[in-house]
Motif scaffolding. Structure first.
Motif, PDB file in Angstrom:
ATOM      1  N   LEU A 159      13.727  14.052  41.195  1.00 31.73           N
ATOM      2  CA  LEU A 159      14.190  14.762  40.006  1.00 31.73           C
ATOM      3  C   LEU A 159      15.169  13.914  39.204  1.00 31.73           C
ATOM      4  CD1 LEU A 159      14.813  18.331  41.493  1.00 31.73           C
ATOM      5  CD2 LEU A 159      12.912  17.611  40.016  1.00 31.73           C
ATOM      6  N   GLY A 160      14.944  13.869  37.901  1.00 33.62           N
ATOM      7  CA  GLY A 160      15.833  13.114  37.032  1.00 33.62           C
ATOM      8  C   GLY A 160      15.638  11.619  37.081  1.00 33.62           C
ATOM      9  N   CYS A 161      14.606  11.165  37.796  1.00 37.41           N
ATOM     10  CA  CYS A 161      14.429   9.725  38.004  1.00 37.41           C
ATOM     11  C   CYS A 161      13.056   9.249  37.578  1.00 37.41           C
ATOM     12  CB  CYS A 161      14.664   9.372  39.469  1.00 37.41           C
ATOM     13  SG  CYS A 161      16.345   9.711  40.001  1.00 37.41           S
ATOM     14  N   ALA A 162      12.437   9.949  36.627  1.00 31.59           N
ATOM     15  CA  ALA A 162      11.120   9.500  36.163  1.00 31.59           C
ATOM     16  C   ALA A 162      11.214   8.121  35.529  1.00 31.59           C
ATOM     17  CB  ALA A 162      10.543  10.496  35.168  1.00 31.59           C
ATOM     18  N   VAL A 163      12.297   7.882  34.810  1.00 29.13           N
ATOM     19  CA  VAL A 163      12.550   6.562  34.233  1.00 29.13           C
ATOM     20  C   VAL A 163      14.026   6.262  34.393  1.00 29.13           C
ATOM     21  CG1 VAL A 163      10.677   6.602  32.545  1.00 29.13           C
ATOM     22  CG2 VAL A 163      12.869   7.587  31.941  1.00 29.13           C
ATOM     23  N   GLY A 164      14.369   4.959  34.362  1.00 23.25           N
ATOM     24  CA  GLY A 164      15.774   4.558  34.439  1.00 23.25           C
ATOM     25  C   GLY A 164      16.184   3.948  33.121  1.00 23.25           C
ATOM     26  N   GLY A 165      16.679   2.714  33.186  1.00 20.63           N
ATOM     27  CA  GLY A 165      17.016   2.004  31.961  1.00 20.63           C
ATOM     28  C   GLY A 165      18.316   2.470  31.356  1.00 20.63           C
ATOM     29  N   ALA A 166      18.376   2.453  30.006  1.00 20.22           N
ATOM     30  CA  ALA A 166      19.630   2.696  29.299  1.00 20.22           C
ATOM     31  C   ALA A 166      20.203   4.081  29.590  1.00 20.22           C
ATOM     32  CB  ALA A 166      19.429   2.516  27.796  1.00 20.22           C
ATOM     33  N   GLY A 167      19.312   5.053  29.897  1.00 20.55           N
ATOM     34  CA  GLY A 167      19.803   6.396  30.160  1.00 20.55           C
ATOM     35  C   GLY A 167      20.454   6.537  31.518  1.00 20.55           C
ATOM     36  N   GLY A 168      20.183   5.609  32.420  1.00 18.84           N
ATOM     37  CA  GLY A 168      20.711   5.718  33.774  1.00 18.84           C
ATOM     38  C   GLY A 168      19.851   6.640  34.610  1.00 18.84           C
ATOM     39  N   ILE A 169      19.805   6.402  35.921  1.00 20.06           N
ATOM     40  CA  ILE A 169      19.016   7.253  36.796  1.00 20.06           C
ATOM     41  C   ILE A 169      19.717   8.585  36.985  1.00 20.06           C
ATOM     42  CG2 ILE A 169      17.876   5.367  38.006  1.00 20.06           C
ATOM     43  CD1 ILE A 169      19.923   5.709  40.243  1.00 20.06           C
ATOM     44  N   GLY A 170      18.959   9.582  37.419  1.00 24.37           N
ATOM     45  CA  GLY A 170      19.500  10.931  37.539  1.00 24.37           C
ATOM     46  C   GLY A 170      20.428  11.118  38.721  1.00 24.37           C
ATOM     47  N   ARG A 171      20.266  10.302  39.759  1.00 21.28           N
ATOM     48  CA  ARG A 171      21.142  10.397  40.922  1.00 21.28           C
ATOM     49  C   ARG A 171      21.252   9.023  41.561  1.00 21.28           C
ATOM     50  NH1 ARG A 171      19.036  15.097  43.859  1.00 21.28           N
ATOM     51  NH2 ARG A 171      20.566  14.521  45.440  1.00 21.28           N
TER      52      ARG A 171
END
Length: 512
Positions: free
Chosen positions: A135-147
């Motif tokens: 959850l929250g980790c479909a993509v990373g990058g500039a947005g940052g990972i979800g956890r």
């Protein structure tokens, strides 16, 4: 490298309920929960924002209660949704029993929420696939990972799609995906490999790969836990090896999906060096990698030294970042910029200390392709190409090595007896001052594949323009010599090197 702790991460859906997974897949497709369906529902700006981990535009576009809007809010935006609404779209009881969904807000009517991110992904042949991730980790990058748990599993990012696009897709018997993560490379390989093996040091990644393959309707892969080649038996070799490894050059190993736990670029070096003995004759190994730019050392010499014996190689550096840019990129990837300022600065400082100790001035990112060859003298091409390319490039990569095979079996005399054709969509540009009688130089430019551009002299431009497969290279050069008043013997002597380069780079193709 040891195992990975996943103690604080939530449980994953079961992999032993294929009946539920098949019904879930049918329900998702029935509601147009696909890449095309999302684009139509959300519109291009909101769809693109999702790929940047920005959810507000998609939230605004899914205020209704259609089945597709319900699924977007549930699986992509991770919003609790009323049980009754989900029951109209999905086999909700089966999904709750097998762990795809959980109840929130108490029993009774209540609401349900997804336990994993399920993201539609369009296959190269128009297939409707689904990539599972935390959850929250479909993509990373500039947005940052979800956890930031050690064993968190990401979905599809730019690196994943880059590797998928450059991979050679000829039918093969065996394929190996090292560090499979969410399973995207194994999913692609399953379309053209009879048997796929996927490895990962993180057991959670192997579990999620199994979910990705099953939910996408793809054949199961053989899943093995362990680091890099550790799970591979000594007698096993493959026709294709792919890896988007944890290539980040970092102090320590905080996040399994990106930090390999070895010093500097040792993980990428080790991966490349050990791949050669695992390849069948003619087999390809394709990796994404980072490498250090060390003070007083040529980066090309560094990565060239990684190439194992008995392998051709094509290494392309796509980008170089100075050490400050590099540290900031990966600190943001982990979401550190959103946390405690002092902690962020301490991590940044540690990164720069590490680089300073190693005399690293920059970090290169690029692609490494190996091809097992029986040639007495393998070919190793190392180049920098930061310019736009046209994906997918798998066929371009295959053709590159085929041209190398062709060229090394022909000396200059044989080359001049061959017929060539100008490759499709190559154009000629003349560069010079306006009104000048003659151009300063002539450029040949590809509009496909690598989209290369190369300067040629008058002879090279004239030669390429005449190549239609009807005349041998020698006959064309004799005609050009007569036109420009040059000795044909001297022209035949000095031109083969230029012809070889034009063939190697894909501007000319052997007519046969």
């Amino acid at each position: 490298m040891g195992g990975v702790s996943n103690a604080t991460l939530p449980p994953l859906p079961a992999t032993d309920r294929p009946d539920v997974t098949a019904r879930l897949r049918d329900a998702l497709l029935g509601a147009a929960f696909s890449a095309d369906g999302l684009l139509e529902l959300l519109g291009a700006p909101a769809y693109a924002a999702l790929a940047r981990s920005e959810t507000v535009p998609a939230l605004r576009a899914t205020r209704g209660d259609t089945p597709l809007e319900t699924l977007v809010r549930l699986f992509l935006l991770q919003q609790p949704v009323p049980h009754a609404r989900v029951a109209d779209v999905l086999p909700v009881d089966g999904c709750l029993e097998s762990g795809w969904l959980v109840r929130v807000g108490g029993l009774g009517a209540g609401e349900v929420a997804a336990t994993v991110d399920v993201r539609p992904y369009g296959g190269p042949g128009g297939e409707d696939w689904f990539i599972v991730s935390d959850l929250g980790c479909a993509v990373g990058g500039a947005g940052g990972i979800g956890r930031r748990d050690e064993g968190v599993v990401l979905g599809v990012g730019g690196a994943s799609t880059t590797l998928a696009g450059i991979t050679v897709r000829t039918p093969v018997e065996t394929a190996l995906d090292l560090g499979t993560g969410s399973g995207i490379q194994a999913l692609h390989a399953a379309q053209h490999a009879t048997r796929v093996t996927a490895t990962d040091v993180n057991p959670r990644a192997l579990h999620i790969t199994a979910l990705t393959l099953a939910l996408s309707g793809a054949p199961a892969a053989e899943l093995r836990e362990g680091s890099l080649f550790e799970p591979v038996r000594e007698d096993e070799t493959y026709d294709l090896i792919v890896s988007n490894p944890p290539f980040v050059i970092s102090p320590g190993a905080r996040l399994t999906y990106r930090d390999g736990g070895m010093g500097g670029d040792d993980l990428c070096r080790s991966l490349v060096q050990r791949a050669g003995e695992r390849l069948n004759e003619g087999g390809f190994a394709q990796f994404l990698a980072n490498w250090q730019h060390v003070e007083g050392e040529d980066w090309q010499d560094r990565v060239r030294s990684w190439v194992p014996r008995g392998c051709d190689a094509w290494i392309v550096q796509r980008e170089v970042q100075d050490v400050t840019q590099y540290a900031e990129l990966w600190l943001r990837d982990a979401g550190d910029h959103r946390g405690d300022v002092a902690e962020y600065q301490a991590r940044y400082d540690a990164w720069l200390d590490e680089f300073e100790a190693r005399k690293v001035r920059g970090v290169g990112f690029g692609w490494i392709t190996l091809r097992r060859t029986g040639a007495a003298v393998p070919s190793v091409t190392v180049e920098e190409w930061p310019h736009p390319v046209e994906q997918p490039l798998g066929e371009t990569v295959r053709a590159h090595f085929a041209r190398l095979d062709h060229l090394r079996t022909r000396d200059d005399a044989a080359l001049l007896e061959e017929r060539f054709r100008l490759a499709a969509e190559v154009v000629q540009e003349q560069v010079g001052l306006p009104g000048a009688e003659d151009p300063e130089h002539v450029v040949l430019r590809q509009n496909r594949g690598m989209r290369r551009a190369t300067k040629v002299d008058t002879v090279g431009a004239g030669f390429a323009g005449v190549c239609d497969g009807s005349l041998t290279a020698g006959r064309i050069l004799d005609a050009i010599a007569q036109l420009v008043g040059e000795d044909p013997v001297l022209l035949r002597d000095r031109t083969p090197a230029q012809i070889r380069l034009l063939v190697e780079q894909g501007f000319l193709e052997p007519a046969e």
